[in-house]
Write a protein that holds these residues in place. Structure first.
Motif, PDB file in Angstrom:
ATOM      1  N   TRP A 161       0.846  -1.194   0.000  1.00  0.00           N
ATOM      2  CA  TRP A 161       0.000   0.000   0.000  1.00  0.00           C
ATOM      3  C   TRP A 161       0.878   1.239   0.000  1.00  0.00           C
ATOM      4  CZ3 TRP A 161      -0.507   3.976   3.682  1.00  0.00           C
ATOM      5  CH2 TRP A 161      -1.582   4.847   3.478  1.00  0.00           C
ATOM      6  N   ARG A 162       0.496   2.220  -0.799  1.00  0.00           N
ATOM      7  CA  ARG A 162       1.262   3.456  -0.892  1.00  0.00           C
ATOM      8  C   ARG A 162       0.321   4.637  -0.685  1.00  0.00           C
ATOM      9  NH1 ARG A 162       6.184   4.690  -3.457  1.00  0.00           N
ATOM     10  NH2 ARG A 162       6.415   6.897  -3.988  1.00  0.00           N
TER      11      ARG A 162
ATOM     12  N   VAL B 273     -13.062  -0.026 -30.396  1.00  0.00           N
ATOM     13  CA  VAL B 273     -12.284   0.042 -29.157  1.00  0.00           C
ATOM     14  C   VAL B 273     -12.779  -1.042 -28.214  1.00  0.00           C
ATOM     15  CG1 VAL B 273     -11.670   1.445 -27.157  1.00  0.00           C
ATOM     16  CG2 VAL B 273     -11.894   2.520 -29.416  1.00  0.00           C
ATOM     17  N   ARG B 274     -11.877  -1.882 -27.769  1.00  0.00           N
ATOM     18  CA  ARG B 274     -12.258  -2.974 -26.875  1.00  0.00           C
ATOM     19  C   ARG B 274     -12.467  -2.431 -25.467  1.00  0.00           C
ATOM     20  NH1 ARG B 274      -8.254  -7.822 -25.298  1.00  0.00           N
ATOM     21  NH2 ARG B 274      -7.549  -6.168 -23.918  1.00  0.00           N
ATOM     22  N   PRO B 275     -13.574  -2.788 -24.799  1.00  0.00           N
ATOM     23  CA  PRO B 275     -13.787  -2.317 -23.424  1.00  0.00           C
ATOM     24  C   PRO B 275     -12.662  -2.767 -22.503  1.00  0.00           C
ATOM     25  CG  PRO B 275     -15.785  -3.326 -24.313  1.00  0.00           C
ATOM     26  CD  PRO B 275     -14.682  -3.631 -25.273  1.00  0.00           C
ATOM     27  N   ASN B 276     -12.108  -1.837 -21.762  1.00  0.00           N
ATOM     28  CA  ASN B 276     -11.061  -2.173 -20.805  1.00  0.00           C
ATOM     29  C   ASN B 276     -10.899  -1.032 -19.809  1.00  0.00           C
ATOM     30  OD1 ASN B 276      -9.128  -3.787 -19.586  1.00  0.00           O
ATOM     31  ND2 ASN B 276      -8.054  -4.216 -21.507  1.00  0.00           N
ATOM     32  N   PHE B 277     -10.148  -1.305 -18.771  1.00  0.00           N
ATOM     33  CA  PHE B 277      -9.938  -0.308 -17.724  1.00  0.00           C
ATOM     34  C   PHE B 277      -8.855   0.689 -18.118  1.00  0.00           C
ATOM     35  CE2 PHE B 277     -11.095  -4.349 -15.586  1.00  0.00           C
ATOM     36  CZ  PHE B 277     -12.310  -3.955 -15.078  1.00  0.00           C
ATOM     37  N   TYR B 278      -8.968   1.909 -17.567  1.00  0.00           N
ATOM     38  CA  TYR B 278      -7.882   2.891 -17.698  1.00  0.00           C
ATOM     39  C   TYR B 278      -6.941   2.673 -16.519  1.00  0.00           C
ATOM     40  CZ  TYR B 278     -10.809   5.478 -21.018  1.00  0.00           C
ATOM     41  OH  TYR B 278     -11.567   5.854 -22.088  1.00  0.00           O
ATOM     42  N   TYR B 279      -5.836   2.090 -16.797  1.00  0.00           N
ATOM     43  CA  TYR B 279      -4.903   1.713 -15.728  1.00  0.00           C
ATOM     44  C   TYR B 279      -3.769   2.728 -15.708  1.00  0.00           C
ATOM     45  CZ  TYR B 279      -2.476  -1.611 -12.653  1.00  0.00           C
ATOM     46  OH  TYR B 279      -1.871  -2.227 -11.592  1.00  0.00           O
ATOM     47  N   LYS B 280      -3.713   3.527 -14.677  1.00  0.00           N
ATOM     48  CA  LYS B 280      -2.683   4.554 -14.572  1.00  0.00           C
ATOM     49  C   LYS B 280      -2.139   4.581 -13.161  1.00  0.00           C
ATOM     50  CE  LYS B 280      -1.728   9.461 -15.300  1.00  0.00           C
ATOM     51  NZ  LYS B 280      -2.301  10.790 -15.587  1.00  0.00           N
ATOM     52  N   LEU B 281      -0.881   4.203 -13.025  1.00  0.00           N
ATOM     53  CA  LEU B 281      -0.258   4.192 -11.710  1.00  0.00           C
ATOM     54  C   LEU B 281      -0.019   5.611 -11.215  1.00  0.00           C
ATOM     55  CD1 LEU B 281       2.363   1.358 -12.253  1.00  0.00           C
ATOM     56  CD2 LEU B 281       0.387   1.254 -10.751  1.00  0.00           C
ATOM     57  N   PRO B 282      -0.165   5.853  -9.922  1.00  0.00           N
ATOM     58  CA  PRO B 282       0.109   7.194  -9.383  1.00  0.00           C
ATOM     59  C   PRO B 282       1.595   7.523  -9.507  1.00  0.00           C
ATOM     60  CG  PRO B 282      -0.215   5.617  -7.611  1.00  0.00           C
ATOM     61  CD  PRO B 282      -0.569   4.914  -8.882  1.00  0.00           C
ATOM     62  N   GLN B 283       1.896   8.801  -9.507  1.00  0.00           N
ATOM     63  CA  GLN B 283       3.270   9.250  -9.641  1.00  0.00           C
ATOM     64  C   GLN B 283       4.148   8.647  -8.541  1.00  0.00           C
ATOM     65  OE1 GLN B 283       3.674  13.477  -9.649  1.00  0.00           O
ATOM     66  NE2 GLN B 283       5.768  13.473 -10.381  1.00  0.00           N
TER      67      GLN B 283
ATOM     68  N   VAL C 178      -8.209  -6.634  -3.550  1.00  0.00           N
ATOM     69  CA  VAL C 178      -8.373  -6.233  -4.952  1.00  0.00           C
ATOM     70  C   VAL C 178      -7.951  -4.780  -5.147  1.00  0.00           C
ATOM     71  CG1 VAL C 178     -10.098  -5.762  -6.750  1.00  0.00           C
ATOM     72  CG2 VAL C 178     -10.176  -7.909  -5.466  1.00  0.00           C
ATOM     73  N   PHE C 179      -8.268  -3.932  -4.184  1.00  0.00           N
ATOM     74  CA  PHE C 179      -7.996  -2.496  -4.336  1.00  0.00           C
ATOM     75  C   PHE C 179      -6.500  -2.191  -4.318  1.00  0.00           C
ATOM     76  CE2 PHE C 179     -12.253  -2.631  -2.217  1.00  0.00           C
ATOM     77  CZ  PHE C 179     -12.985  -2.261  -3.344  1.00  0.00           C
ATOM     78  N   THR C 180      -5.753  -2.876  -3.478  1.00  0.00           N
ATOM     79  CA  THR C 180      -4.298  -2.643  -3.459  1.00  0.00           C
ATOM     80  C   THR C 180      -3.614  -3.371  -4.607  1.00  0.00           C
ATOM     81  OG1 THR C 180      -4.129  -4.418  -1.815  1.00  0.00           O
ATOM     82  CG2 THR C 180      -4.120  -2.162  -0.998  1.00  0.00           C
TER      83      THR C 180
ATOM     84  N   PHE D 170      -7.542   1.769  -8.424  1.00  0.00           N
ATOM     85  CA  PHE D 170      -8.146   2.172  -7.154  1.00  0.00           C
ATOM     86  C   PHE D 170      -7.091   2.678  -6.171  1.00  0.00           C
ATOM     87  CE2 PHE D 170     -10.417  -1.758  -8.616  1.00  0.00           C
ATOM     88  CZ  PHE D 170     -11.593  -1.147  -9.035  1.00  0.00           C
ATOM     89  N   TYR D 171      -7.593   3.378  -5.178  1.00  0.00           N
ATOM     90  CA  TYR D 171      -6.759   3.768  -4.040  1.00  0.00           C
ATOM     91  C   TYR D 171      -7.550   3.497  -2.776  1.00  0.00           C
ATOM     92  CZ  TYR D 171      -4.454   6.655  -0.522  1.00  0.00           C
ATOM     93  OH  TYR D 171      -3.829   7.089   0.632  1.00  0.00           O
ATOM     94  N   VAL D 172      -6.906   2.971  -1.764  1.00  0.00           N
ATOM     95  CA  VAL D 172      -7.550   2.754  -0.476  1.00  0.00           C
ATOM     96  C   VAL D 172      -7.009   3.779   0.506  1.00  0.00           C
ATOM     97  CG1 VAL D 172      -7.953   1.176   1.432  1.00  0.00           C
ATOM     98  CG2 VAL D 172      -7.891   0.293  -0.889  1.00  0.00           C
ATOM     99  N   SER D 173      -7.853   4.740   0.845  1.00  0.00           N
ATOM    100  CA  SER D 173      -7.479   5.748   1.838  1.00  0.00           C
ATOM    101  C   SER D 173      -7.773   5.210   3.230  1.00  0.00           C
ATOM    102  CB  SER D 173      -8.272   7.034   1.602  1.00  0.00           C
ATOM    103  OG  SER D 173      -8.032   7.960   2.641  1.00  0.00           O
ATOM    104  N   GLN D 174      -6.966   5.609   4.197  1.00  0.00           N
ATOM    105  CA  GLN D 174      -7.182   5.195   5.581  1.00  0.00           C
ATOM    106  C   GLN D 174      -7.471   6.405   6.473  1.00  0.00           C
ATOM    107  OE1 GLN D 174      -4.320   2.299   7.023  1.00  0.00           O
ATOM    108  NE2 GLN D 174      -3.923   1.551   4.955  1.00  0.00           N
ATOM    109  N   LYS D 175      -7.894   7.502   5.856  1.00  0.00           N
ATOM    110  CA  LYS D 175      -8.230   8.702   6.607  1.00  0.00           C
ATOM    111  C   LYS D 175      -9.407   8.431   7.554  1.00  0.00           C
ATOM    112  CE  LYS D 175      -6.757  12.285   6.214  1.00  0.00           C
ATOM    113  NZ  LYS D 175      -5.643  12.936   6.924  1.00  0.00           N
ATOM    114  N   GLY D 176      -9.316   8.982   8.739  1.00  0.00           N
ATOM    115  CA  GLY D 176     -10.390   8.844   9.703  1.00  0.00           C
ATOM    116  C   GLY D 176     -10.520   7.464  10.300  1.00  0.00           C
TER     117      GLY D 176
END
Length: 394
Positions: A40-41, A232-242, A320-322, A328-334
């Motif tokens: 997790w980042r 265009v074949r259906p697929n996810f937009y996969y973009k890693l965070p900086q 799955v989220f990580t 996806f991003y899993v926030s742990q705020k709060g």
């Protein structure tokens, strides 16, 4: 024209090994899902997006508490006793003073022949907002019905507990009383089954609408095909965070997994192996669709977990989220894990806005108007104190 981010992803994945789009044995070469570990980042910008909503959510909780009371009024001391549950950090009287646009303070008796005590009830400005909320819901009733149908269409038996749907009404923008006022208006789509009582009532889909059975991913592919003239074949937009780099093993797994055919969240997957890459593709598609249907394109993980049975999530579904940190991003705020759909945000700003977010916008305007009023009153009081001090010195 496709965005640079999508082209970059394609180049990133295909720079390692080329894989045939039509290879029917592709899944045989994909490593077992259980062997894949992704650290997790922290994403400060998406955390900040959640932080922005804290004052709004706090006020919404208190408003909901008062609206649920008989006559929509409550003794102030009763509200004070509920501070911990409502997560109020200040005294109830302080909260009311800091948010002058919400409630009206007055005196009344809790019981006959007892002394009068302070009560609060819905103020005029809040009442105007509640009327506006109803109007916006009526204007977007078609969207709300479509969302509700989709939630049922994704479920394995096309039926979901009414109690669970009520629990997530805020997440998807459903009216407070949608089970009473909205569902009966559409007998062609909905049927309430089961008995009365907690956990015994269920909402069942009556008719399958093919238009509702298209996911966000599929609709986007259709739109891009129409614009470019190329299928265009259906697929996810996969973009890693900086700054996030996947290890080689994970990188190769993502590349192969992305090449699998898209499995719509509305397809029957009862024959799929729960541990197969194809089931992972479908599960990710379901989470993508659920978050896309939500108002803020994010939902607390525990709330998603309530639907494990209906949507065929495994007990280890939070991984799955990580594992798919480019989606996806899993926030742990709060202290609560919240799953966020990355593509819906630019930095800390939500860019994929649901029409029902008008309601939140109106509520925020009401709050900010009250905060300005409170700040102005405080300024005037301070000036008055200074003037009194000057007169006393003279």
């Amino acid at each position: 024209m496709l965005s640079k981010s999508r082209t970059t992803l394609s180049s990133y994945l295909h720079s390692y090994v080329r894989v045939s789009h039509t290879n029917p044995e592709l899944h045989l070469h994909i490593k077992p899902i259980s062997s894949l570990k992704v650290a997790w980042r922290k994403d400060p910008k998406l955390d900040q997006a959640i932080e922005h909503d804290k004052p709004y959510k706090l006020c919404a909780r208190v408003v909901k508490e008062v609206l649920n009371e008989p006559g929509q009024k409550i003794p102030l001391r009763y509200l004070e006793k509920r501070r911990e549950r409502l997560r109020l950090r200040t005294k109830a009287t302080t909260f009311i003073a800091q948010n002058p646009g919400l409630f009206e303070v007055y005196y009344d008796r809790i019981k006959p022949k007892t002394e009068k005590v302070q009560f609060i009830r819905v103020g005029d400005k809040l009442r105007e907002f509640l009327d506006e909320e109803k109007r916006i819901c009526v204007e977007n009733e078609g969207l709300i019905v479509a969302k509700l149908c989709k939630l049922l269409m994704i479920a394995k038996n096309k039926v979901v507990s009414a109690e669970k749907l009520v629990d997530v009404k805020r997440e998807f923008g459903f009216p407070n009383d949608f089970m009473v006022t909205l569902v009966p208006k559409y007998p062609e789509y909905f049927r309430v089954v089961g008995g009365s009582g907690q956990g015994k009532s269920f909402l069942e889909l009556v008719d399958w609408n093919p238009e509702f059975a298209k996911s966000v991913i599929e609709r986007r592919a259709e739109e891009e095909s129409s614009l470019t003239g190329i299928r265009v074949r259906p697929n996810f937009y996969y973009k890693l965070p900086q700054g996030c780099v996947l290890k080689k093993e994970m990188r190769e797994w993502v590349r192969d997994w992305m090449e699998l055919e898209h499995i719509s969240p509305y397809e029957d997957v009862s024959k799929l192996d729960q541990a197969s890459p194809e089931m992972e593709k479908r599960t990710v598609g379901v989470f993508h669709e659920l978050l896309s249907l939500s108002l803020l394109k994010r939902m607390p993980v525990p709330i998603l977990g309530k639907f494990c049975d209906e949507y065929r999530f495994s007990n280890a579904f939070p991984n799955v989220f990580t594992r798919h940190s480019g989606l996806f991003y899993v926030s742990q705020k709060g202290g609560i894990k919240t799953a966020v759909l990355r593509e819906a945000y630019k930095d800390d700003q939500l860019i994929d806005r649901d029409p029902l977010l008008q309601i939140k916008d109106k509520f925020v305007e009401l709050l900010e108007e009250g905060w300005r009023e409170s700040a102005e009153q405080l300024r005037l009081q301070r000036e008055e104190v200074k003037e009194m001090a000057v007169r006393n010195d003279e």
